[in-house]
Motif scaffolding. Structure first.
Motif, short mmCIF file in Angstrom:
data_model
loop_
_atom_site.label_atom_id
_atom_site.label_comp_id
_atom_site.label_asym_id
_atom_site.label_seq_id
_atom_site.Cartn_x
_atom_site.Cartn_y
_atom_site.Cartn_z
N GLN A 16 0.86 -1.18 0.00
CA GLN A 16 0.00 0.00 0.00
C GLN A 16 0.89 1.23 0.00
OE1 GLN A 16 -2.72 0.05 3.31
NE2 GLN A 16 -2.78 2.27 3.31
N VAL A 17 0.81 2.05 -1.05
CA VAL A 17 1.63 3.25 -1.16
C VAL A 17 0.86 4.42 -0.55
CG1 VAL A 17 2.89 4.78 -2.72
CG2 VAL A 17 2.66 2.34 -3.28
N GLU A 18 1.39 4.95 0.54
CA GLU A 18 0.75 6.07 1.23
C GLU A 18 0.87 7.34 0.38
OE1 GLU A 18 -0.79 6.11 4.39
OE2 GLU A 18 -0.71 3.95 4.09
N PRO A 19 -0.10 8.26 0.48
CA PRO A 19 0.07 9.56 -0.17
C PRO A 19 1.32 10.25 0.38
CG PRO A 19 -2.20 9.26 0.53
CD PRO A 19 -1.41 8.12 1.12
N LEU A 20 2.07 10.86 -0.51
CA LEU A 20 3.32 11.49 -0.10
C LEU A 20 3.06 12.77 0.68
CD1 LEU A 20 4.11 9.52 -2.40
CD2 LEU A 20 6.02 11.02 -2.80
N ARG A 21 3.90 13.00 1.66
CA ARG A 21 3.78 14.21 2.48
C ARG A 21 4.64 15.30 1.84
NH1 ARG A 21 4.96 10.84 7.83
NH2 ARG A 21 6.71 10.38 6.50
N THR A 22 4.00 16.10 1.01
CA THR A 22 4.68 17.20 0.32
C THR A 22 3.89 18.48 0.56
OG1 THR A 22 3.47 16.64 -1.69
CG2 THR A 22 5.70 15.75 -1.50
N PRO A 23 4.54 19.63 0.47
CA PRO A 23 3.81 20.89 0.66
C PRO A 23 2.72 21.04 -0.41
CG PRO A 23 6.18 21.26 0.64
CD PRO A 23 5.95 19.85 0.24
N ARG A 24 1.48 21.17 0.01
CA ARG A 24 0.34 21.24 -0.90
C ARG A 24 0.42 22.46 -1.81
NH1 ARG A 24 0.07 16.53 -1.01
NH2 ARG A 24 -0.63 15.42 0.80
N LEU A 28 6.58 20.35 -6.06
CA LEU A 28 6.94 19.07 -5.46
C LEU A 28 5.71 18.23 -5.15
CD1 LEU A 28 9.29 17.30 -4.55
CD2 LEU A 28 9.13 18.40 -2.31
N ASP A 29 4.59 18.86 -4.84
CA ASP A 29 3.34 18.14 -4.61
C ASP A 29 2.91 17.42 -5.88
OD1 ASP A 29 1.17 17.32 -3.02
OD2 ASP A 29 -0.05 19.00 -3.71
N ARG A 30 2.97 18.11 -7.01
CA ARG A 30 2.63 17.48 -8.29
C ARG A 30 3.59 16.33 -8.60
NH1 ARG A 30 3.82 16.80 -13.36
NH2 ARG A 30 5.77 17.93 -13.22
N VAL A 31 4.87 16.53 -8.36
CA VAL A 31 5.87 15.48 -8.60
C VAL A 31 5.60 14.29 -7.67
CG1 VAL A 31 8.32 14.90 -8.44
CG2 VAL A 31 7.61 17.07 -9.47
N LEU A 60 9.84 13.17 0.01
CA LEU A 60 10.58 13.72 -1.12
C LEU A 60 11.13 15.10 -0.81
CD1 LEU A 60 8.28 13.07 -4.24
CD2 LEU A 60 10.20 11.71 -3.46
N SER A 61 12.25 15.41 -1.44
CA SER A 61 12.75 16.78 -1.49
C SER A 61 13.33 16.97 -2.89
CB SER A 61 13.80 17.04 -0.41
OG SER A 61 14.92 16.21 -0.60
N SER A 62 13.39 18.22 -3.32
CA SER A 62 13.88 18.48 -4.67
C SER A 62 14.92 19.58 -4.66
CB SER A 62 12.73 18.86 -5.61
OG SER A 62 12.18 20.10 -5.22
N THR A 63 15.75 19.58 -5.71
CA THR A 63 16.76 20.61 -5.90
C THR A 63 16.76 21.02 -7.36
OG1 THR A 63 18.49 18.99 -6.37
CG2 THR A 63 18.29 19.72 -4.09
#
Length: 151
Positions: A16-24, A28-31, A60-63
């Motif tokens: 079961q893949v949980e929804p990712l915790r990203t800033p809404r 990064l939320d779209r990614v 996730l984090s992005s650069t």
């Protein structure tokens, strides 16, 4: 899963893949949605999920970095977009973390110039999508390794 081990395929489809915790409302939320959707498809093959035995939690984090800068204008010509993902696979029966790992993706894209802003924006979005696919593939391969070898 053509040519694959049916027991591994069954184990993967029960994650079961949980929804990712990203800033809404952020890029990064779209990614994160792209990563999750790609991963769900990679784990189930599009045939639907089995009864969950494991839960997957991903952060996730992005650069974004300038790689080549035009010396006459000071504007970036080539950039890289990167995603770093930390993930944990938790066994539901025991609530024990059985896989705790990280992966990353780095992709480059061109910035065609100030007059072509849409093309630059589209290049970034394409880079985000390519990085999301790479992250989903990396996580799926690591989980397949766990279900195959138990490590």
């Amino acid at each position: 899963m053509p040519g694959g081990n049916p027991s591994v395929a069954a184990a993967l489809s029960s994650v079961q893949v949980e929804p990712l915790r990203t800033p809404r409302g952020t890029r990064l939320d779209r990614v994160g949605v792209e990563v999750r959707n790609g991963l769900i498809f990679n784990l189930t093959g599009g045939s639907g999920q089995a009864a969950p035995t494991h839960r997957l939690v991903i952060d996730l984090s992005s650069t974004q970095q300038q790689i080549i800068v035009d010396i006459s204008t000071g504007r970036s010509d080539v950039q890289t977009y990167g995603i770093d993902a930390r993930y944990r696979l938790i066994e539901l029966a025991t609530n024990k973390t059985v896989v705790n790992s990280a992966t990353f993706a780095r992709v480059s894209f061109n910035i065609p110039g100030q007059q072509q802003r849409f093309a630059g924006e589209r290049g970034l979005r394409d880079a985000e999508d390519r990085a999301a696919v790479e992250i989903a593939d990396n996580i799926r391969n690591r989980l397949a390794s766990y279900f195959t070898a138990g490590t």
